[in-house]
Design a protein around this motif. Structure first.
Motif, PDB file in Angstrom:
ATOM      1  N   ASP A 186      -7.140  -1.431  11.830  1.00  0.00           N
ATOM      2  CA  ASP A 186      -7.978  -1.154  10.661  1.00  0.00           C
ATOM      3  C   ASP A 186      -7.119  -0.842   9.433  1.00  0.00           C
ATOM      4  N   PRO A 187      -6.392  -1.841   8.914  1.00  0.00           N
ATOM      5  CA  PRO A 187      -5.538  -1.595   7.751  1.00  0.00           C
ATOM      6  C   PRO A 187      -6.332  -1.199   6.509  1.00  0.00           C
ATOM      7  N   GLU A 188      -7.570  -1.662   6.438  1.00  0.00           N
ATOM      8  CA  GLU A 188      -8.381  -1.350   5.262  1.00  0.00           C
ATOM      9  C   GLU A 188      -8.678   0.140   5.160  1.00  0.00           C
ATOM     10  N   LYS A 189      -8.703   0.810   6.301  1.00  0.00           N
ATOM     11  CA  LYS A 189      -8.936   2.254   6.296  1.00  0.00           C
ATOM     12  C   LYS A 189      -7.840   2.964   5.520  1.00  0.00           C
ATOM     13  N   ARG A 190      -6.579   2.561   5.755  1.00  0.00           N
ATOM     14  CA  ARG A 190      -5.477   3.190   5.020  1.00  0.00           C
ATOM     15  C   ARG A 190      -5.554   2.860   3.541  1.00  0.00           C
ATOM     16  N   ALA A 191      -5.881   1.620   3.225  1.00  0.00           N
ATOM     17  CA  ALA A 191      -5.968   1.238   1.816  1.00  0.00           C
ATOM     18  C   ALA A 191      -7.043   2.042   1.091  1.00  0.00           C
ATOM     19  N   LEU A 192      -8.205   2.122   1.681  1.00  0.00           N
ATOM     20  CA  LEU A 192      -9.317   2.827   1.040  1.00  0.00           C
ATOM     21  C   LEU A 192      -9.076   4.334   0.983  1.00  0.00           C
ATOM     22  N   SER A 193      -8.330   4.859   1.948  1.00  0.00           N
ATOM     23  CA  SER A 193      -8.089   6.300   1.984  1.00  0.00           C
ATOM     24  C   SER A 193      -7.252   6.779   0.799  1.00  0.00           C
ATOM     25  N   GLN A 194      -6.584   5.850   0.119  1.00  0.00           N
ATOM     26  CA  GLN A 194      -5.777   6.253  -1.038  1.00  0.00           C
ATOM     27  C   GLN A 194      -6.642   6.854  -2.143  1.00  0.00           C
ATOM     28  N   MET A 195      -7.908   6.499  -2.167  1.00  0.00           N
ATOM     29  CA  MET A 195      -8.797   7.039  -3.196  1.00  0.00           C
ATOM     30  C   MET A 195      -9.098   8.517  -2.981  1.00  0.00           C
ATOM     31  N   GLU A 196      -8.849   9.012  -1.761  1.00  0.00           N
ATOM     32  CA  GLU A 196      -9.095  10.420  -1.465  1.00  0.00           C
ATOM     33  C   GLU A 196      -8.110  11.340  -2.185  1.00  0.00           C
ATOM     34  N   ASP A 197      -7.053  10.758  -2.755  1.00  0.00           N
ATOM     35  CA  ASP A 197      -6.060  11.557  -3.471  1.00  0.00           C
ATOM     36  C   ASP A 197      -6.532  11.966  -4.867  1.00  0.00           C
ATOM     37  N   PHE A 198      -7.657  11.393  -5.297  1.00  0.00           N
ATOM     38  CA  PHE A 198      -8.174  11.677  -6.639  1.00  0.00           C
ATOM     39  C   PHE A 198      -9.429  12.539  -6.579  1.00  0.00           C
ATOM     40  N   LYS A 199      -9.579  13.385  -7.562  1.00  0.00           N
ATOM     41  CA  LYS A 199     -10.835  14.105  -7.724  1.00  0.00           C
ATOM     42  C   LYS A 199     -11.890  13.179  -8.315  1.00  0.00           C
ATOM     43  N   TYR A 200     -11.428  12.294  -9.202  1.00  0.00           N
ATOM     44  CA  TYR A 200     -12.334  11.353  -9.862  1.00  0.00           C
ATOM     45  C   TYR A 200     -11.865   9.919  -9.582  1.00  0.00           C
ATOM     46  N   PRO A 201     -12.111   9.414  -8.374  1.00  0.00           N
ATOM     47  CA  PRO A 201     -11.614   8.080  -8.005  1.00  0.00           C
ATOM     48  C   PRO A 201     -12.152   6.963  -8.898  1.00  0.00           C
ATOM     49  N   ASP A 202     -13.344   7.147  -9.470  1.00  0.00           N
ATOM     50  CA  ASP A 202     -13.924   6.101 -10.323  1.00  0.00           C
ATOM     51  C   ASP A 202     -13.073   5.832 -11.557  1.00  0.00           C
ATOM     52  N   LYS A 203     -12.223   6.780 -11.914  1.00  0.00           N
ATOM     53  CA  LYS A 203     -11.365   6.596 -13.082  1.00  0.00           C
ATOM     54  C   LYS A 203     -10.121   5.756 -12.756  1.00  0.00           C
ATOM     55  N   HIS A 204      -9.974   5.394 -11.479  1.00  0.00           N
ATOM     56  CA  HIS A 204      -8.812   4.604 -11.052  1.00  0.00           C
ATOM     57  C   HIS A 204      -9.298   3.410 -10.218  1.00  0.00           C
ATOM     58  N   PRO A 205     -10.082   2.529 -10.833  1.00  0.00           N
ATOM     59  CA  PRO A 205     -10.748   1.457 -10.083  1.00  0.00           C
ATOM     60  C   PRO A 205      -9.809   0.419  -9.469  1.00  0.00           C
ATOM     61  N   ASN A 206      -8.582   0.303  -9.967  1.00  0.00           N
ATOM     62  CA  ASN A 206      -7.664  -0.723  -9.457  1.00  0.00           C
ATOM     63  C   ASN A 206      -6.642  -0.174  -8.467  1.00  0.00           C
ATOM     64  N   TRP A 207      -6.778   1.075  -8.087  1.00  0.00           N
ATOM     65  CA  TRP A 207      -5.777   1.724  -7.253  1.00  0.00           C
ATOM     66  C   TRP A 207      -5.632   1.049  -5.889  1.00  0.00           C
ATOM     67  N   VAL A 208      -6.737   0.765  -5.223  1.00  0.00           N
ATOM     68  CA  VAL A 208      -6.682   0.135  -3.899  1.00  0.00           C
ATOM     69  C   VAL A 208      -6.191  -1.302  -4.011  1.00  0.00           C
ATOM     70  N   GLU A 209      -6.664  -2.005  -5.026  1.00  0.00           N
ATOM     71  CA  GLU A 209      -6.239  -3.396  -5.242  1.00  0.00           C
ATOM     72  C   GLU A 209      -4.729  -3.472  -5.467  1.00  0.00           C
ATOM     73  N   GLN A 210      -4.187  -2.483  -6.152  1.00  0.00           N
ATOM     74  CA  GLN A 210      -2.754  -2.430  -6.411  1.00  0.00           C
ATOM     75  C   GLN A 210      -1.975  -2.096  -5.139  1.00  0.00           C
ATOM     76  N   TYR A 211      -2.593  -1.361  -4.235  1.00  0.00           N
ATOM     77  CA  TYR A 211      -1.952  -0.898  -3.015  1.00  0.00           C
ATOM     78  C   TYR A 211      -1.864  -1.985  -1.941  1.00  0.00           C
ATOM     79  N   ARG A 212      -2.890  -2.818  -1.827  1.00  0.00           N
ATOM     80  CA  ARG A 212      -3.033  -3.736  -0.693  1.00  0.00           C
ATOM     81  C   ARG A 212      -1.882  -4.736  -0.515  1.00  0.00           C
ATOM     82  N   PRO A 213      -1.343  -5.365  -1.573  1.00  0.00           N
ATOM     83  CA  PRO A 213      -0.343  -6.425  -1.352  1.00  0.00           C
ATOM     84  C   PRO A 213       0.830  -6.024  -0.480  1.00  0.00           C
ATOM     85  N   GLN A 214       1.360  -4.811  -0.616  1.00  0.00           N
ATOM     86  CA  GLN A 214       2.525  -4.402   0.169  1.00  0.00           C
ATOM     87  C   GLN A 214       2.228  -4.377   1.665  1.00  0.00           C
ATOM     88  N   MET A 215       0.955  -4.248   2.026  1.00  0.00           N
ATOM     89  CA  MET A 215       0.576  -4.155   3.428  1.00  0.00           C
ATOM     90  C   MET A 215       0.710  -5.486   4.161  1.00  0.00           C
TER      91      MET A 215
END
Length: 306
Positions: free
Chosen positions: A188-217
């Protein structure tokens, strides 16, 4: 006897087919299919240094005469975790280095044990190859904060000031076998990618964070780097921060008050054994330098220039 033979045959069949089923599931779930190549890297931002264990992706900017600041990324997020802070520091006259630790971003993923020595050697080799002035200042966020503390205690002569931003705490050896952990990560690699949003109090303000993270995986060795780090880095909270305290460095500890990844309460535990300046950050979670840059970045400059 016939019954026992039949039972053994049945067990062997179950093992063979079970193993085949596990391999098939792993093969189709595993997204690490790509190799990091020269052709790929020449189209990326930043520079590359060839070190003993492989290429390291880095960025270095700021005046040659500026005080050197080394930025250490988190457990799995590459050096873009310092976006904004990197530019702010260079614009205020610092010579700033940020790089992808082995296994992350566009740095190589050597098939080795990811222990402290590997991370220390990578940084030491990079500093030497770039001919950066020592002692340098070091700042780490999350896992990078833990490493900054460890590195400074191991090489006090190389470090001037230390900044810890929401440093990893209770970075314990997982209870499951390492092979099983690797398999579960692959399922379940997507679980790790999506979990990166848990680092923010306001994840909606960082909409490209997961998209930026995925390529290295998608590059071979990413998962091994993370799993091996959890099992082989090794940490003891009191020893780490007591050792840093004994190095007698100026330390700035910064912590988002709403951190759910590494609880804000741990900041008190660290301060019991480590003398620091302390900046608690309101309205921010695990990455306060990204959520409250107008608070954190000026504080960094003030601390480093004192």
């Amino acid at each position: 006897m016939k019954f026992l033979r039949k039972l053994l045959v049945f067990i062997l069949i179950v093992i063979v087919f079970g193993g085949a089923a596990i391999w098939i599931i792993y093969y189709f779930k595993n997204i690490e299919k790509k190799e990091l190549t020269y052709e790929l890297r020449k189209n990326t931002n930043g520079s590359y240094a060839e070190l003993e264990k492989g290429f390291t992706h880095y960025e270095l900017d700021g005046p040659d005469s500026g005080k050197v600041v080394v930025l250490l990324n988190g457990f799995s997020v590459p050096y873009y975790i310092w976006n904004g802070t990197y530019e702010y520091l260079t614009s205020h006259g610092f010579r700033v280095l940020r790089y992808d630790m082995y296994g992350r971003g566009f740095s190589d993923r050597p098939n080795v044990t990811y222990n402290k020595q590997l991370y220390f050697e990578q940084l030491n080799e990079l500093i030497d190859q770039l001919h950066l002035k020592q002692p340098f200042n070091i700042a780490g966020v999350s896992f990078g904060g833990l490493m900054a503390a460890d590195y400074t205690a191991a090489y006090p002569e190389k470090v001037n000031k230390v900044v810890l931003i929401d440093p990893a705490y209770n970075f314990d050896h997982p209870s499951t076998p390492e092979l099983a952990e690797n398999f579960l990560e692959a399922l379940d690699p997507e679980k790790r990618a999506l979990s990166q949003m848990e680092d923010f109090k306001y994840p909606d303000k960082h909409p490209n964070w997961v998209e930026q993270y995925r390529p290295q995986m998608e590059y071979k060795g990413f998962r091994h780097a993370l799993v091996s780090t959890r099992y082989d880095y090794g940490s003891d909270n009191n020893k780490i921060y007591t050792a840093l305290n004994n190095a007698h460095k100026q330390v700035l500890l910064i912590w988002g008050k709403d951190d759910k990844t590494v609880s804000f309460t741990y900041s008190k535990d660290i301060q019991q054994v480590l003398k620091t300046e302390f900046l608690p950050v309101d309205d921010a979670a695990h990455l306060p330098h990204l959520e409250q840059p107008d608070v954190v970045n000026p504080a960094l400059v003030t601390f480093l220039k004192k």
